[in-house]
Design an enzyme around this catalytic site. Structure first.
Site, PDB file in Angstrom:
ATOM      1  N   CYS A 376     -12.364  44.000 -90.647  1.00  0.00           N
ATOM      2  CA  CYS A 376     -11.120  43.775 -91.404  1.00  0.00           C
ATOM      3  C   CYS A 376     -11.274  42.812 -92.578  1.00  0.00           C
ATOM      4  O   CYS A 376     -10.735  43.103 -93.659  1.00  0.00           O
ATOM      5  CB  CYS A 376      -9.960  43.362 -90.506  1.00  0.00           C
ATOM      6  SG  CYS A 376     -10.337  43.008 -88.813  1.00  0.00           S
ATOM      7  N   ARG A 405     -21.582  41.422 -81.910  1.00  0.00           N
ATOM      8  CA  ARG A 405     -20.954  40.399 -81.082  1.00  0.00           C
ATOM      9  C   ARG A 405     -21.964  39.960 -80.038  1.00  0.00           C
ATOM     10  O   ARG A 405     -22.667  40.792 -79.461  1.00  0.00           O
ATOM     11  CB  ARG A 405     -19.708  40.973 -80.399  1.00  0.00           C
ATOM     12  CG  ARG A 405     -18.706  41.398 -81.447  1.00  0.00           C
ATOM     13  CD  ARG A 405     -17.507  42.062 -80.870  1.00  0.00           C
ATOM     14  NE  ARG A 405     -16.703  42.611 -81.969  1.00  0.00           N
ATOM     15  CZ  ARG A 405     -15.607  43.319 -81.821  1.00  0.00           C
ATOM     16  NH1 ARG A 405     -15.162  43.571 -80.609  1.00  0.00           N
ATOM     17  NH2 ARG A 405     -14.958  43.776 -82.860  1.00  0.00           N
ATOM     18  N   GLN A 423     -17.877  50.764 -85.353  1.00  0.00           N
ATOM     19  CA  GLN A 423     -16.480  51.120 -85.157  1.00  0.00           C
ATOM     20  C   GLN A 423     -16.093  52.206 -86.144  1.00  0.00           C
ATOM     21  O   GLN A 423     -16.515  52.168 -87.296  1.00  0.00           O
ATOM     22  CB  GLN A 423     -15.589  49.905 -85.417  1.00  0.00           C
ATOM     23  CG  GLN A 423     -15.754  48.801 -84.403  1.00  0.00           C
ATOM     24  CD  GLN A 423     -14.823  47.640 -84.709  1.00  0.00           C
ATOM     25  OE1 GLN A 423     -14.708  47.225 -85.850  1.00  0.00           O
ATOM     26  NE2 GLN A 423     -14.163  47.135 -83.688  1.00  0.00           N
ATOM     27  N   ASP A 425     -13.605  52.496 -87.987  1.00  0.00           N
ATOM     28  CA  ASP A 425     -12.545  51.541 -88.299  1.00  0.00           C
ATOM     29  C   ASP A 425     -11.702  51.999 -89.482  1.00  0.00           C
ATOM     30  O   ASP A 425     -12.184  52.683 -90.367  1.00  0.00           O
ATOM     31  CB  ASP A 425     -13.203  50.202 -88.657  1.00  0.00           C
ATOM     32  CG  ASP A 425     -12.347  49.031 -88.219  1.00  0.00           C
ATOM     33  OD1 ASP A 425     -11.193  49.258 -87.792  1.00  0.00           O
ATOM     34  OD2 ASP A 425     -12.832  47.889 -88.316  1.00  0.00           O
ATOM     35  N   HIS A 427      -8.155  50.518 -91.975  1.00  0.00           N
ATOM     36  CA  HIS A 427      -7.084  49.556 -92.208  1.00  0.00           C
ATOM     37  C   HIS A 427      -6.104  50.129 -93.210  1.00  0.00           C
ATOM     38  O   HIS A 427      -6.493  50.493 -94.316  1.00  0.00           O
ATOM     39  CB  HIS A 427      -7.665  48.226 -92.697  1.00  0.00           C
ATOM     40  CG  HIS A 427      -8.550  47.608 -91.671  1.00  0.00           C
ATOM     41  ND1 HIS A 427      -9.913  47.740 -91.678  1.00  0.00           N
ATOM     42  CD2 HIS A 427      -8.250  46.901 -90.545  1.00  0.00           C
ATOM     43  CE1 HIS A 427     -10.427  47.131 -90.619  1.00  0.00           C
ATOM     44  NE2 HIS A 427      -9.446  46.622 -89.919  1.00  0.00           N
ATOM     45  N   LYS A 510      -1.300  45.554 -79.836  1.00  0.00           N
ATOM     46  CA  LYS A 510      -1.974  46.836 -80.038  1.00  0.00           C
ATOM     47  C   LYS A 510      -1.482  47.902 -79.084  1.00  0.00           C
ATOM     48  O   LYS A 510      -0.919  47.603 -78.027  1.00  0.00           O
ATOM     49  CB  LYS A 510      -3.484  46.669 -79.907  1.00  0.00           C
ATOM     50  CG  LYS A 510      -3.938  46.019 -78.623  1.00  0.00           C
ATOM     51  CD  LYS A 510      -5.459  45.861 -78.635  1.00  0.00           C
ATOM     52  CE  LYS A 510      -5.964  45.439 -77.279  1.00  0.00           C
ATOM     53  NZ  LYS A 510      -7.414  45.501 -77.179  1.00  0.00           N
ATOM     54  N   HIS A 556      -4.562  48.325 -88.058  1.00  0.00           N
ATOM     55  CA  HIS A 556      -5.959  48.602 -87.721  1.00  0.00           C
ATOM     56  C   HIS A 556      -5.946  49.819 -86.799  1.00  0.00           C
ATOM     57  O   HIS A 556      -5.144  49.872 -85.872  1.00  0.00           O
ATOM     58  CB  HIS A 556      -6.588  47.453 -86.929  1.00  0.00           C
ATOM     59  CG  HIS A 556      -6.395  46.091 -87.537  1.00  0.00           C
ATOM     60  ND1 HIS A 556      -7.450  45.305 -87.927  1.00  0.00           N
ATOM     61  CD2 HIS A 556      -5.279  45.356 -87.785  1.00  0.00           C
ATOM     62  CE1 HIS A 556      -7.001  44.150 -88.378  1.00  0.00           C
ATOM     63  NE2 HIS A 556      -5.681  44.146 -88.309  1.00  0.00           N
TER      64      HIS A 556
END
Length: 693
Positions: A376, A405, A423, A425, A427, A510, A556
């Site tokens: 993000c 991570r 991901q 991902d 946005h 979420k 997200h």
RNA sequence: GCCACCGUAGCUCAGUGGUAGAGCACUCCCUUGGUAAGGGAGAGGUCAUGGGUUCAAGUCCCAUCGGUGGCUCCA
């Protein structure tokens, strides 16, 4: 004079207080024999529990009315089996302190602490089970007795049971004025335990049990507190149910994505590369690429634009977003040049142990880079690369972004829990007026993805913030707003949803999609998150129609979650039998003998020329049976067997990996059906089209 | 990170103190076959790593690394 209402609605009156056992007996001798416990106004009790007022009562037996094992019965059985196991272990290991032994989802556990120097090994399970079997064979009754708290505490103190005293104090704090004990047999003579109950009437009612595994746990779940040993077991009313449970575990083991991933050469985990880092072998990379291309198109169709961002970013970026301060423990240490590192170490005392480095890095003036834990912040900076008018919004950015991570070493697991993952991902940056429609777009996308994969059994979980915790960023108003929006969106989906405080991301609530796989296990897959906070922290804006600056809202969304985890789950869901469009190899041509290699080669070329099919040719001099076995084990969806008959007729004989021989069809027909099955993602299959009815 | 268990050939595993094994896979030879393993030969191992005990260690002990099941954690 209690009036008892039974589950069928009938009412029975009893002249005086009556126990569950008496009610069962008054209904019939069969029920009296089968009864394990009693439920009074929804509360589970021992069968001997006496009812002295009007109540709705049901007698708990091994099977509920649908013929499935009754959950209340399992609770009673397992709670009771936990006592029997604890007694057996204490007999085997005198001096063992008991802590807490509840029933859990698939069985029960008992936390215990062994005397200094002692431990339990899984080799000793058979011995524990033997002693348990003796206790069960003796069919000793579970006898409940109660004491006033003072007297009960004295008894526990006499027994020197530190953990039980703590349990009792907890019960007293919760408002109990009496402590209850359960003796397995005669109070004062046989084994007993401080326990709230309830239990089955006697040990003999525990039909089937097994000691399963060992784990460690902490007292009160606190890692600075005493370390305990947790012994897991399971129990069922009969051997058949236990066998079924063990078979399911075995089935899950056979589907293990780490095993299948290795067998099918999908991925490799290599210790030299590092724990939790996945190497995608060519076969796995095909599945991944197919999924990526599928989602690429789906997103592009929905107005997303594709971006790319680097794997690292400056520390300050993540200070602003909140990732760095809040998740310091679970990220790789920052990347700092040697000079900067020694400067900050000197500034913070000069030590160079791990703690010193961590402290030095946390200092606000330290500069450096972080492996990105999320995409993000980069996407936010892409938004910021331009000034935006309300006319530009919504802006929908998407990227297959790889993040890192630092999971604790014990946490890494195959592909489902890793340290580096990609991901899918996205946005969305939008105005408040656009929010609801944009959430709908993301939810529709996530549902479409599940449907195309064939995961049609799912529920939705709304993760809200835990009001007790301080780990979240942003104002209470923003949270209230975002949570309301998520709950409303979840309600509109039309599948069961649950609301779970404490499950939110640190920047916003979420909506998670939790899907059931082919053997009934639940997995959290896609997620849609509403975020008022990061736009605020980064001071994002757009110019509204009023010529004023306004704050956009972010959404997200990752329909797969991560490709590593998603494909790991798919491996288990399909047990390696991937649908045709995802299969690394789609068709293999097998020659009956080398004499037909030429025809087989022609078939191979024609399929290759017909489209981007993944087809191979096995024209080795092996026997046909051996080639079939090899292709089947390698989970090739369709085998085409070609020999003299096929060469003459221009046909191919189709064999399906699980259904076997499907007979022969002209090559063109096979090609048409093959294309159809790939393009429809398996809604139309070759199997259905040609299977002899 | 914590507890328990495990680490032997590419893979799956046997081997409890005395010469390192099997099946599959691999290479070569024979076999040319219609729906889940045709036959034969060969090659392949610092028994995770490092220490220790012992006349002798894959085997016993310690440490380290890695894995598994849980715990804790999971943006």
């Amino acid at each position: 004079m209690p009036r008892i209402t039974l589950p069928d609605g009938s009412v029975r009156e009893y002249p005086e207080p009556v126990s569950g056992a008496q009610i069962a007996a008054s209904i019939g001798p069969g029920l009296a024999k089968a009864a394990l416990g009693v439920k009074v106004d929804g509360q589970l009790h021992d069968l001997g529990h006496v009812i002295d007022r009007d109540a709705r009562v049901s007698i708990v037996t091994e099977k509920s009315r649908d013929g499935q094992p009754d959950p209340d019965a399992l609770y009673l059985l397992r709670h009771s089996a936990a006592h029997v196991m604890a007694e057996a272990i204490q007999k085997l290991k005198p001096g063992t302190q008991l802590v807490y032994g509840p029933p859990v989802e698939n069985g029960f556990y008992y936390d215990m602490r062994f005397p200094d120097g002692a431990s339990l090994s899984s080799d000793e399970f058979a011995r524990v089970e033997e002693i348990m079997a003796q206790i069960i064979k003796a069919n000793r009754p579970f006898c409940r007795y109660e004491m006033p708290v003072g007297e009960g505490m004295k008894k526990l103190e006499r027994e020197g049971s530190r953990y039980k005293i703590d349990n009792a104090q907890k019960a007293i704090e919760a408002g109990s004025d009496r402590l209850s004990f359960y003796a397995t047999g005669k109070p004062g003579e046989d084994w007993e335990d401080l326990c709230r109950g309830p239990h089955v009437p006697s040990t003999g009612r525990i039909g089937a049990f097994k000691v399963m595994s060992l784990a460690s746990s902490y007292w009160h779940g606190d890692e600075n507190s005493d370390r305990l040993t947790r012994v897991y077991g399971t129990a069922f009313a009969n051997q058949k149910d236990l066998d079924h449970h063990l078979k399911m575990l075995d089935e899950a083991r056979k589907r293990d994505h780490r095993v299948i991933g290795k067998q099918l050469r999908l991925i490799s985990l290599n210790e030299d590369v590092g724990t939790g880092l996945v190497l995608w072998l060519p076969n796995g990379a095909i599945i991944r690429r197919e999924l990526e291309e599928f989602l690429r198109k789906a997103r592009s169709d929905r107005g997303f634009v594709w971006v790319n961002t680097p794997h690292i970013g400056k520390l300050n970026l993540y200070r602003t977003s909140g990732h760095f301060p809040y998740y310091a423990d679970s990220q790789f240490p920052p990347l700092v040049d040697a000079e900067g590192l020694s400067r900050s170490l000197l500034a913070h005392g000069g030590g160079c142990g791990c703690a010193d480095i961590a402290n030095a890095m946390a200092a606000p003036e330290v500069d450096g880079f972080l492996l990105k834990p999320m995409n993000c912040p980069h996407h936010i900076k892409i938004y910021e690369a331009d000034q935006h008018s309300y006319r530009d919004l919504p802006i929908r950015l998407a990227e297959f972004g790889t993040v890192y991570r630092y999971e604790q070493s014990g946490e890494c697991h195959g592909m489902t829990r890793v340290r580096g993952f990609t991901q899918d991902d996205s946005h969305i940056f939008c105005t408040p007026e656009q929010l609801s429609r944009e959430i709908d777009i993301d939810i529709e996308l996530a549902r479409m993805v599940l449907a195309e994969i064939g995961l049609n059994d799912y529920r939705v979980r709304v993760g809200l913030r835990d009001p007790q915790s301080s780990k979240y960023v942003g104002s209470a108003e923003n949270w209230a707003l975002a949570e309301k929006v998520c709950i409303e969106a979840a309600r509109g989906i039309g599948v069961p949803y649950s609301i779970e405080p404490g499950e939110a991301a640190f920047y916003g609530p979420k909506i998670d999609f939790v899907a059931k796989d082919s053997i009934g296990r639940e997995w959290q897959l896609g997620t849609v998150q509403v975020d008022y906070n990061l736009p605020e922290r980064f001071g994002l804006n757009y110019i509204g129609a009023d010529n004023e600056k306004h704050r956009p809202i972010m959404i997200h969304c990752a329909p797969f979650g991560s490709l590593e985890r998603f494909i790991g789950i798919l491996i288990e869901h399909f047990a390696g039998d991937f649908p045709l469009w995802l299969s690394p190899e789609q068709v293999r041509i097998l020659t009956i003998s080398e004499k037909f290699a030429e025809y087989a080669g022609r078939v191979h070329r024609e399929i290759g020329a017909a489209g981007a099919f993944r087809v191979s040719l096995d024209d080795t001099p092996e026997r046909l049976q051996a080639k079939i076995r090899k292709a089947t084990e390698e989970k090739t969806p369709y085998m085409l067997i070609v020999g003299g008959k096929d060469a003459e007729a221009g046909t191919v004989s189709i064999r399906h990996r699980t259904e076997g021989d499907l007979g022969s069809v002209p090559l063109e027909r096979f090609l048409k059906l093959l294309r159809e099955e790939v393009e429809t993602h398996g809604r139309a299959t070759i199997l259905d089209a040609v299977r002899p009815s």
